[in-house]
Motif scaffolding. Sequence first.
Motif, PDB file in Angstrom:
ATOM      1  N   GLU A  22       0.822  -1.213   0.000  1.00 60.85           N
ATOM      2  CA  GLU A  22       0.000   0.000   0.000  1.00 60.85           C
ATOM      3  C   GLU A  22       0.855   1.262   0.000  1.00 60.85           C
ATOM      4  O   GLU A  22       0.495   2.259  -0.640  1.00 60.85           O
ATOM      5  CB  GLU A  22      -0.930  -0.019   1.206  1.00 60.85           C
ATOM      6  N   LEU A  23       1.978   1.242   0.695  1.00 61.33           N
ATOM      7  CA  LEU A  23       2.863   2.412   0.681  1.00 61.33           C
ATOM      8  C   LEU A  23       3.416   2.648  -0.718  1.00 61.33           C
ATOM      9  O   LEU A  23       3.444   3.795  -1.201  1.00 61.33           O
ATOM     10  CB  LEU A  23       4.008   2.212   1.669  1.00 61.33           C
ATOM     11  N   LEU A  24       3.847   1.582  -1.383  1.00 58.95           N
ATOM     12  CA  LEU A  24       4.417   1.731  -2.724  1.00 58.95           C
ATOM     13  C   LEU A  24       3.366   2.199  -3.725  1.00 58.95           C
ATOM     14  O   LEU A  24       3.593   3.146  -4.483  1.00 58.95           O
ATOM     15  CB  LEU A  24       5.020   0.401  -3.177  1.00 58.95           C
ATOM     16  N   ARG A  25       2.201   1.567  -3.716  1.00 61.26           N
ATOM     17  CA  ARG A  25       1.165   1.938  -4.670  1.00 61.26           C
ATOM     18  C   ARG A  25       0.581   3.313  -4.349  1.00 61.26           C
ATOM     19  O   ARG A  25       0.178   4.045  -5.250  1.00 61.26           O
ATOM     20  CB  ARG A  25       0.074   0.869  -4.700  1.00 61.26           C
ATOM     21  N   GLY A  26       0.515   3.661  -3.082  1.00 63.78           N
ATOM     22  CA  GLY A  26       0.057   4.992  -2.728  1.00 63.78           C
ATOM     23  C   GLY A  26       1.016   6.071  -3.201  1.00 63.78           C
ATOM     24  O   GLY A  26       0.604   7.139  -3.671  1.00 63.78           O
ATOM     25  N   PHE A  27       2.320   5.801  -3.090  1.00 65.09           N
ATOM     26  CA  PHE A  27       3.327   6.758  -3.552  1.00 65.09           C
ATOM     27  C   PHE A  27       3.275   6.946  -5.064  1.00 65.09           C
ATOM     28  O   PHE A  27       3.442   8.062  -5.583  1.00 65.09           O
ATOM     29  CB  PHE A  27       4.714   6.278  -3.123  1.00 65.09           C
ATOM     30  N   LEU A  28       3.027   5.856  -5.800  1.00 67.86           N
ATOM     31  CA  LEU A  28       3.028   5.915  -7.263  1.00 67.86           C
ATOM     32  C   LEU A  28       1.676   6.283  -7.859  1.00 67.86           C
ATOM     33  O   LEU A  28       1.591   6.574  -9.055  1.00 67.86           O
ATOM     34  CB  LEU A  28       3.478   4.568  -7.833  1.00 67.86           C
ATOM     35  N   ALA A  29       0.621   6.272  -7.041  1.00 67.39           N
ATOM     36  CA  ALA A  29      -0.740   6.484  -7.550  1.00 67.39           C
ATOM     37  C   ALA A  29      -0.914   7.770  -8.353  1.00 67.39           C
ATOM     38  O   ALA A  29      -1.600   7.757  -9.394  1.00 67.39           O
ATOM     39  CB  ALA A  29      -1.744   6.443  -6.397  1.00 67.39           C
ATOM     40  N   PRO A  30      -0.342   8.913  -7.946  1.00 67.92           N
ATOM     41  CA  PRO A  30      -0.584  10.145  -8.717  1.00 67.92           C
ATOM     42  C   PRO A  30      -0.021  10.113 -10.129  1.00 67.92           C
ATOM     43  O   PRO A  30      -0.391  10.950 -10.955  1.00 67.92           O
ATOM     44  CB  PRO A  30       0.128  11.226  -7.873  1.00 67.92           C
ATOM     45  N   PHE A  31       0.885   9.178 -10.427  1.00 65.62           N
ATOM     46  CA  PHE A  31       1.550   9.168 -11.732  1.00 65.62           C
ATOM     47  C   PHE A  31       1.076   8.033 -12.629  1.00 65.62           C
ATOM     48  O   PHE A  31       1.692   7.770 -13.655  1.00 65.62           O
ATOM     49  CB  PHE A  31       3.068   9.047 -11.521  1.00 65.62           C
ATOM     50  N   GLY A  32      -0.030   7.373 -12.254  1.00 66.51           N
ATOM     51  CA  GLY A  32      -0.505   6.239 -13.020  1.00 66.51           C
ATOM     52  C   GLY A  32      -1.858   6.474 -13.642  1.00 66.51           C
ATOM     53  O   GLY A  32      -2.044   7.389 -14.460  1.00 66.51           O
ATOM     54  N   HIS A  33      -2.837   5.672 -13.243  1.00 65.04           N
ATOM     55  CA  HIS A  33      -4.155   5.677 -13.886  1.00 65.04           C
ATOM     56  C   HIS A  33      -4.819   7.054 -13.861  1.00 65.04           C
ATOM     57  O   HIS A  33      -5.427   7.461 -14.855  1.00 65.04           O
ATOM     58  CB  HIS A  33      -5.058   4.656 -13.197  1.00 65.04           C
ATOM     59  N   GLY A  34      -4.757   7.745 -12.731  1.00 64.49           N
ATOM     60  CA  GLY A  34      -5.396   9.051 -12.649  1.00 64.49           C
ATOM     61  C   GLY A  34      -4.825  10.036 -13.648  1.00 64.49           C
ATOM     62  O   GLY A  34      -5.559  10.789 -14.308  1.00 64.49           O
ATOM     63  N   LEU A  35      -3.510  10.045 -13.787  1.00 62.57           N
ATOM     64  CA  LEU A  35      -2.837  10.955 -14.723  1.00 62.57           C
ATOM     65  C   LEU A  35      -3.201  10.613 -16.162  1.00 62.57           C
ATOM     66  O   LEU A  35      -3.553  11.496 -16.954  1.00 62.57           O
ATOM     67  CB  LEU A  35      -1.327  10.856 -14.516  1.00 62.57           C
ATOM     68  N   TRP A  36      -3.156   9.333 -16.508  1.00 57.70           N
ATOM     69  CA  TRP A  36      -3.412   8.935 -17.899  1.00 57.70           C
ATOM     70  C   TRP A  36      -4.865   9.193 -18.305  1.00 57.70           C
ATOM     71  O   TRP A  36      -5.123   9.705 -19.395  1.00 57.70           O
ATOM     72  CB  TRP A  36      -3.075   7.450 -18.074  1.00 57.70           C
ATOM     73  N   THR A  37      -5.806   8.878 -17.436  1.00 57.08           N
ATOM     74  CA  THR A  37      -7.209   9.092 -17.802  1.00 57.08           C
ATOM     75  C   THR A  37      -7.574  10.567 -17.758  1.00 57.08           C
ATOM     76  O   THR A  37      -8.482  11.003 -18.479  1.00 57.08           O
ATOM     77  CB  THR A  37      -8.136   8.289 -16.880  1.00 57.08           C
ATOM     78  N   ALA A  38      -6.900  11.354 -16.929  1.00 57.49           N
ATOM     79  CA  ALA A  38      -7.117  12.803 -16.958  1.00 57.49           C
ATOM     80  C   ALA A  38      -6.729  13.374 -18.315  1.00 57.49           C
ATOM     81  O   ALA A  38      -7.428  14.232 -18.868  1.00 57.49           O
ATOM     82  CB  ALA A  38      -6.304  13.468 -15.848  1.00 57.49           C
TER      83      ALA A  38
END
Length: 317
Positions: A174-190
Amino acid sequence: MVVPGPTKARRRRPWLRMFFVGLALWVATVVITYITGNANLIPTIVLLGSFLVPGTFVAWAFQHSHSGEVTGEMVFRTFAVGGVLGVLGASLLETYLLHPSPLLFVGVGLIEEAVKLGALALLTRHLAHKSCRDGLVLGASVGFGFAAFESAGYALTATLTEHGLSLIDLVTTELLRGFLAPFGHGLWTAILGGVLFARSAREHFMLTGRLFAAYLGVSLLHALWDSMNSIAVVFTLVLTDQPWQEQALEAGYLPQPTPPQVLLFTVFTWLGLALISAVGVVWLWRLVVASRREFVPVRGYPLRTDARWWPAGRPPQ
Protein backbone atom coordinates in the motif's frame (compact mmCIF):
# COMPACT_ATOMS: atom_id res chain seq x y z
CA MET A 1 -8.28 45.05 5.26
CA VAL A 2 -8.34 41.83 3.21
CA VAL A 3 -5.62 39.33 3.99
CA PRO A 4 -5.15 36.81 1.15
CA GLY A 5 -3.12 34.30 3.17
CA PRO A 6 -5.91 32.82 5.34
CA THR A 7 -8.23 32.59 2.32
CA LYS A 8 -5.71 30.45 0.45
CA ALA A 9 -5.16 28.33 3.51
CA ARG A 10 -8.91 27.78 3.85
CA ARG A 11 -9.16 26.66 0.26
CA ARG A 12 -6.52 24.04 0.83
CA ARG A 13 -8.02 22.61 3.99
CA PRO A 14 -10.61 20.17 2.60
CA TRP A 15 -8.26 17.88 0.69
CA LEU A 16 -5.31 18.39 3.06
CA ARG A 17 -7.47 17.60 6.07
CA MET A 18 -8.87 14.59 4.23
CA PHE A 19 -5.36 13.27 3.56
CA PHE A 20 -3.89 13.76 7.03
CA VAL A 21 -6.96 12.45 8.86
CA GLY A 22 -7.05 9.41 6.60
CA LEU A 23 -3.31 8.86 7.01
CA ALA A 24 -3.59 9.06 10.79
CA LEU A 25 -6.44 6.54 10.79
CA TRP A 26 -4.48 4.20 8.53
CA VAL A 27 -1.36 4.36 10.71
CA ALA A 28 -3.43 3.82 13.85
CA THR A 29 -5.14 0.80 12.30
CA VAL A 30 -1.81 -0.71 11.25
CA VAL A 31 -0.33 -0.21 14.72
CA ILE A 32 -3.36 -1.65 16.53
CA THR A 33 -3.49 -4.62 14.15
CA TYR A 34 0.21 -5.30 14.80
CA ILE A 35 -0.24 -5.08 18.58
CA THR A 36 -3.44 -7.10 18.87
CA GLY A 37 -3.04 -9.45 15.91
CA ASN A 38 -6.73 -8.85 15.11
CA ALA A 39 -7.22 -10.04 11.52
CA ASN A 40 -10.65 -8.38 11.40
CA LEU A 41 -8.87 -5.04 10.94
CA ILE A 42 -7.19 -6.14 7.69
CA PRO A 43 -10.09 -4.93 5.47
CA THR A 44 -9.90 -1.51 7.17
CA ILE A 45 -6.19 -1.24 6.36
CA VAL A 46 -6.82 -2.33 2.77
CA LEU A 47 -9.63 0.18 2.18
CA LEU A 48 -7.98 3.14 3.91
CA GLY A 49 -4.61 2.57 2.28
CA SER A 50 -6.00 1.96 -1.20
CA PHE A 51 -8.44 4.89 -1.33
CA LEU A 52 -6.51 7.54 0.63
CA VAL A 53 -4.25 8.95 -2.09
CA PRO A 54 -6.71 8.54 -5.02
CA GLY A 55 -9.53 10.08 -2.98
CA THR A 56 -7.35 13.01 -1.91
CA PHE A 57 -6.33 13.81 -5.48
CA VAL A 58 -9.93 13.64 -6.67
CA ALA A 59 -10.95 16.05 -3.91
CA TRP A 60 -8.16 18.41 -4.97
CA ALA A 61 -9.12 18.14 -8.64
CA PHE A 62 -12.77 18.86 -7.87
CA GLN A 63 -11.79 22.31 -6.60
CA HIS A 64 -10.41 23.06 -10.08
CA SER A 65 -13.48 22.13 -12.10
CA HIS A 66 -14.73 24.64 -14.67
CA SER A 67 -18.52 24.46 -14.86
CA GLY A 68 -21.25 24.14 -12.26
CA GLU A 69 -22.39 20.87 -13.84
CA VAL A 70 -19.43 19.07 -12.26
CA THR A 71 -20.92 18.52 -8.82
CA GLY A 72 -19.67 16.50 -5.90
CA GLU A 73 -22.25 13.84 -6.70
CA MET A 74 -20.97 13.51 -10.27
CA VAL A 75 -17.34 13.30 -9.13
CA PHE A 76 -18.25 10.56 -6.64
CA ARG A 77 -20.20 8.68 -9.32
CA THR A 78 -17.35 8.80 -11.82
CA PHE A 79 -14.89 7.77 -9.09
CA ALA A 80 -16.90 4.85 -7.71
CA VAL A 81 -18.98 3.64 -10.66
CA GLY A 82 -16.37 4.50 -13.27
CA GLY A 83 -13.65 2.78 -11.24
CA VAL A 84 -15.69 -0.40 -10.81
CA LEU A 85 -16.76 -0.47 -14.47
CA GLY A 86 -13.15 -0.02 -15.52
CA VAL A 87 -11.86 -2.81 -13.29
CA LEU A 88 -14.60 -5.22 -14.34
CA GLY A 89 -14.26 -4.44 -18.04
CA ALA A 90 -10.46 -4.72 -17.96
CA SER A 91 -10.58 -8.02 -16.07
CA LEU A 92 -13.05 -9.52 -18.52
CA LEU A 93 -11.26 -8.40 -21.68
CA GLU A 94 -7.77 -9.24 -20.43
CA THR A 95 -8.88 -12.73 -19.44
CA TYR A 96 -10.21 -13.63 -22.88
CA LEU A 97 -8.08 -11.49 -25.20
CA LEU A 98 -4.57 -11.54 -23.73
CA HIS A 99 -2.09 -14.40 -23.61
CA PRO A 100 1.56 -14.54 -22.45
CA SER A 101 3.69 -12.81 -25.09
CA PRO A 102 6.33 -10.06 -25.37
CA LEU A 103 3.51 -7.60 -26.18
CA LEU A 104 1.37 -8.56 -23.18
CA PHE A 105 1.73 -5.20 -21.45
CA VAL A 106 0.89 -3.35 -24.68
CA GLY A 107 -2.41 -5.20 -24.72
CA VAL A 108 -2.97 -4.38 -21.05
CA GLY A 109 -2.39 -0.68 -21.70
CA LEU A 110 -4.72 -0.60 -24.72
CA ILE A 111 -7.51 -2.46 -22.91
CA GLU A 112 -7.40 -0.59 -19.59
CA GLU A 113 -7.20 2.85 -21.16
CA ALA A 114 -10.07 1.96 -23.50
CA VAL A 115 -12.38 0.77 -20.72
CA LYS A 116 -11.63 3.83 -18.59
CA LEU A 117 -12.31 6.14 -21.52
CA GLY A 118 -15.53 4.26 -22.26
CA ALA A 119 -16.65 4.51 -18.62
CA LEU A 120 -15.91 8.25 -18.63
CA ALA A 121 -17.93 8.83 -21.82
CA LEU A 122 -20.81 6.72 -20.52
CA LEU A 123 -21.11 8.49 -17.17
CA THR A 124 -20.71 12.04 -18.54
CA ARG A 125 -22.73 11.74 -21.76
CA HIS A 126 -25.56 13.93 -20.43
CA LEU A 127 -23.36 16.96 -19.69
CA ALA A 128 -24.51 19.96 -21.70
CA HIS A 129 -21.25 21.86 -21.29
CA LYS A 130 -18.01 20.07 -22.10
CA SER A 131 -14.73 21.86 -21.39
CA CYS A 132 -11.17 20.63 -21.30
CA ARG A 133 -10.88 21.53 -17.61
CA ASP A 134 -13.93 19.47 -16.67
CA GLY A 135 -12.64 16.60 -18.79
CA LEU A 136 -9.37 16.65 -16.87
CA VAL A 137 -11.20 16.54 -13.53
CA LEU A 138 -13.69 13.82 -14.45
CA GLY A 139 -11.07 11.79 -16.28
CA ALA A 140 -8.83 11.90 -13.23
CA SER A 141 -11.81 10.83 -11.11
CA VAL A 142 -12.41 7.71 -13.21
CA GLY A 143 -8.69 6.92 -13.34
CA PHE A 144 -8.17 7.28 -9.60
CA GLY A 145 -11.28 5.20 -8.94
CA PHE A 146 -9.78 2.46 -11.11
CA ALA A 147 -6.46 2.79 -9.28
CA ALA A 148 -8.13 2.59 -5.85
CA PHE A 149 -10.04 -0.60 -6.57
CA GLU A 150 -7.05 -2.15 -8.31
CA SER A 151 -4.76 -1.28 -5.38
CA ALA A 152 -7.24 -2.84 -2.96
CA GLY A 153 -7.00 -6.08 -4.93
CA TYR A 154 -3.20 -6.02 -4.98
CA ALA A 155 -3.06 -5.23 -1.27
CA LEU A 156 -5.40 -8.07 -0.37
CA THR A 157 -3.45 -10.49 -2.57
CA ALA A 158 -0.16 -9.42 -0.95
CA THR A 159 -1.64 -10.15 2.47
CA LEU A 160 -2.33 -13.79 1.64
CA THR A 161 0.93 -15.77 1.77
CA GLU A 162 1.84 -19.42 2.23
CA HIS A 163 2.73 -18.62 5.84
CA GLY A 164 -0.63 -16.97 6.58
CA LEU A 165 -1.59 -13.30 6.68
CA SER A 166 1.36 -10.93 6.21
CA LEU A 167 0.87 -7.45 7.63
CA ILE A 168 4.31 -6.35 6.42
CA ASP A 169 3.57 -7.29 2.81
CA LEU A 170 0.23 -5.50 3.03
CA VAL A 171 1.73 -2.29 4.39
CA THR A 172 4.63 -2.35 1.92
CA THR A 173 2.30 -2.83 -1.05
CA GLU A 174 0.00 0.00 0.00
CA LEU A 175 2.86 2.41 0.68
CA LEU A 176 4.42 1.73 -2.72
CA ARG A 177 1.17 1.94 -4.67
CA GLY A 178 0.06 4.99 -2.73
CA PHE A 179 3.33 6.76 -3.55
CA LEU A 180 3.03 5.92 -7.26
CA ALA A 181 -0.74 6.48 -7.55
CA PRO A 182 -0.58 10.15 -8.72
CA PHE A 183 1.55 9.17 -11.73
CA GLY A 184 -0.50 6.24 -13.02
CA HIS A 185 -4.15 5.68 -13.89
CA GLY A 186 -5.40 9.05 -12.65
CA LEU A 187 -2.84 10.95 -14.72
CA TRP A 188 -3.41 8.93 -17.90
CA THR A 189 -7.21 9.09 -17.80
CA ALA A 190 -7.12 12.80 -16.96
CA ILE A 191 -5.20 13.35 -20.20
CA LEU A 192 -7.75 11.34 -22.17
CA GLY A 193 -10.64 13.17 -20.49
CA GLY A 194 -9.17 16.56 -21.29
CA VAL A 195 -8.67 15.68 -24.96
CA LEU A 196 -12.13 14.08 -25.23
CA PHE A 197 -13.96 17.05 -23.74
CA ALA A 198 -11.90 19.72 -25.50
CA ARG A 199 -12.82 18.39 -28.92
CA SER A 200 -16.47 17.58 -28.22
CA ALA A 201 -19.60 19.47 -29.17
CA ARG A 202 -22.41 20.44 -26.84
CA GLU A 203 -24.64 17.40 -27.40
CA HIS A 204 -22.18 14.65 -28.30
CA PHE A 205 -18.61 13.47 -28.00
CA MET A 206 -16.38 13.55 -31.06
CA LEU A 207 -14.06 10.82 -32.32
CA THR A 208 -11.09 12.78 -33.64
CA GLY A 209 -7.58 11.99 -34.73
CA ARG A 210 -6.22 13.84 -31.73
CA LEU A 211 -8.25 11.67 -29.35
CA PHE A 212 -7.01 8.51 -31.06
CA ALA A 213 -3.41 9.73 -30.87
CA ALA A 214 -3.87 10.57 -27.17
CA TYR A 215 -5.31 7.11 -26.54
CA LEU A 216 -2.32 5.44 -28.19
CA GLY A 217 0.05 7.74 -26.31
CA VAL A 218 -1.30 7.05 -22.82
CA SER A 219 -1.58 3.34 -23.65
CA LEU A 220 2.12 3.36 -24.53
CA LEU A 221 2.98 5.13 -21.27
CA HIS A 222 0.86 2.55 -19.45
CA ALA A 223 2.61 -0.35 -21.19
CA LEU A 224 6.08 1.05 -20.48
CA TRP A 225 5.13 1.59 -16.83
CA ASP A 226 3.94 -1.99 -16.39
CA SER A 227 6.94 -3.48 -18.21
CA MET A 228 9.60 -1.34 -16.54
CA ASN A 229 10.85 -4.21 -14.36
CA SER A 230 11.46 -6.36 -17.43
CA ILE A 231 13.12 -3.48 -19.27
CA ALA A 232 15.37 -2.84 -16.26
CA VAL A 233 16.38 -6.52 -16.19
CA VAL A 234 17.36 -6.40 -19.88
CA PHE A 235 19.43 -3.25 -19.45
CA THR A 236 21.11 -4.68 -16.36
CA LEU A 237 22.05 -7.95 -18.08
CA VAL A 238 23.38 -6.12 -21.15
CA LEU A 239 25.59 -3.81 -19.10
CA THR A 240 26.92 -6.41 -16.64
CA ASP A 241 27.44 -9.24 -19.18
CA GLN A 242 27.81 -12.33 -16.98
CA PRO A 243 28.34 -15.40 -19.24
CA TRP A 244 27.46 -17.87 -16.48
CA GLN A 245 24.06 -16.23 -16.07
CA GLU A 246 23.37 -16.49 -19.79
CA GLN A 247 24.26 -20.15 -19.69
CA ALA A 248 21.96 -20.71 -16.72
CA LEU A 249 19.10 -18.96 -18.51
CA GLU A 250 19.64 -21.04 -21.64
CA ALA A 251 19.54 -24.17 -19.50
CA GLY A 252 16.21 -23.11 -18.01
CA TYR A 253 17.48 -21.93 -14.62
CA LEU A 254 17.00 -18.54 -13.00
CA PRO A 255 20.43 -17.31 -11.83
CA GLN A 256 20.86 -15.25 -8.69
CA PRO A 257 21.75 -11.60 -9.40
CA THR A 258 24.96 -10.09 -8.07
CA PRO A 259 24.88 -7.07 -5.71
CA PRO A 260 25.92 -4.65 -8.51
CA GLN A 261 23.13 -6.05 -10.68
CA VAL A 262 20.58 -5.50 -7.92
CA LEU A 263 21.71 -1.89 -7.65
CA LEU A 264 21.59 -1.32 -11.41
CA PHE A 265 18.16 -2.95 -11.64
CA THR A 266 16.81 -0.65 -8.91
CA VAL A 267 18.31 2.45 -10.53
CA PHE A 268 17.00 1.61 -14.00
CA THR A 269 13.53 0.80 -12.64
CA TRP A 270 13.10 4.06 -10.77
CA LEU A 271 14.71 6.16 -13.51
CA GLY A 272 12.34 4.63 -16.03
CA LEU A 273 9.29 5.27 -13.87
CA ALA A 274 10.46 8.84 -13.26
CA LEU A 275 10.89 9.46 -16.99
CA ILE A 276 7.43 8.06 -17.80
CA SER A 277 5.92 10.17 -15.01
CA ALA A 278 7.68 13.30 -16.29
CA VAL A 279 6.28 12.77 -19.80
CA GLY A 280 2.78 12.34 -18.42
CA VAL A 281 2.98 15.36 -16.12
CA VAL A 282 4.30 17.62 -18.91
CA TRP A 283 1.52 16.40 -21.20
CA LEU A 284 -1.07 17.08 -18.53
CA TRP A 285 0.35 20.53 -17.83
CA ARG A 286 0.09 21.45 -21.51
CA LEU A 287 -3.57 20.45 -21.43
CA VAL A 288 -4.12 22.55 -18.31
CA VAL A 289 -2.57 25.56 -20.06
CA ALA A 290 -4.66 24.89 -23.17
CA SER A 291 -7.82 24.61 -21.06
CA ARG A 292 -7.52 28.30 -20.30
CA ARG A 293 -8.26 29.06 -23.94
CA GLU A 294 -11.42 28.37 -25.90
CA PHE A 295 -11.17 25.79 -28.66
CA VAL A 296 -12.70 26.29 -32.07
CA PRO A 297 -15.00 23.59 -33.49
CA VAL A 298 -13.19 20.73 -35.22
CA ARG A 299 -14.16 18.07 -37.72
CA GLY A 300 -14.91 14.65 -36.31
CA TYR A 301 -17.41 11.84 -36.03
CA PRO A 302 -20.11 12.24 -33.36
CA LEU A 303 -20.65 9.31 -31.04
CA ARG A 304 -24.31 10.27 -30.64
CA THR A 305 -26.66 12.91 -32.04
CA ASP A 306 -29.75 14.69 -30.87
CA ALA A 307 -32.77 15.31 -33.12
CA ARG A 308 -33.15 18.80 -31.71
CA TRP A 309 -30.09 19.83 -33.66
CA TRP A 310 -31.68 19.09 -37.04
CA PRO A 311 -34.34 21.19 -38.79
CA ALA A 312 -37.85 19.78 -38.31
CA GLY A 313 -36.43 17.10 -36.04
CA ARG A 314 -34.81 15.00 -38.80
CA PRO A 315 -31.24 14.81 -40.09
CA PRO A 316 -30.32 16.10 -43.54
CA GLN A 317 -30.71 13.66 -46.45
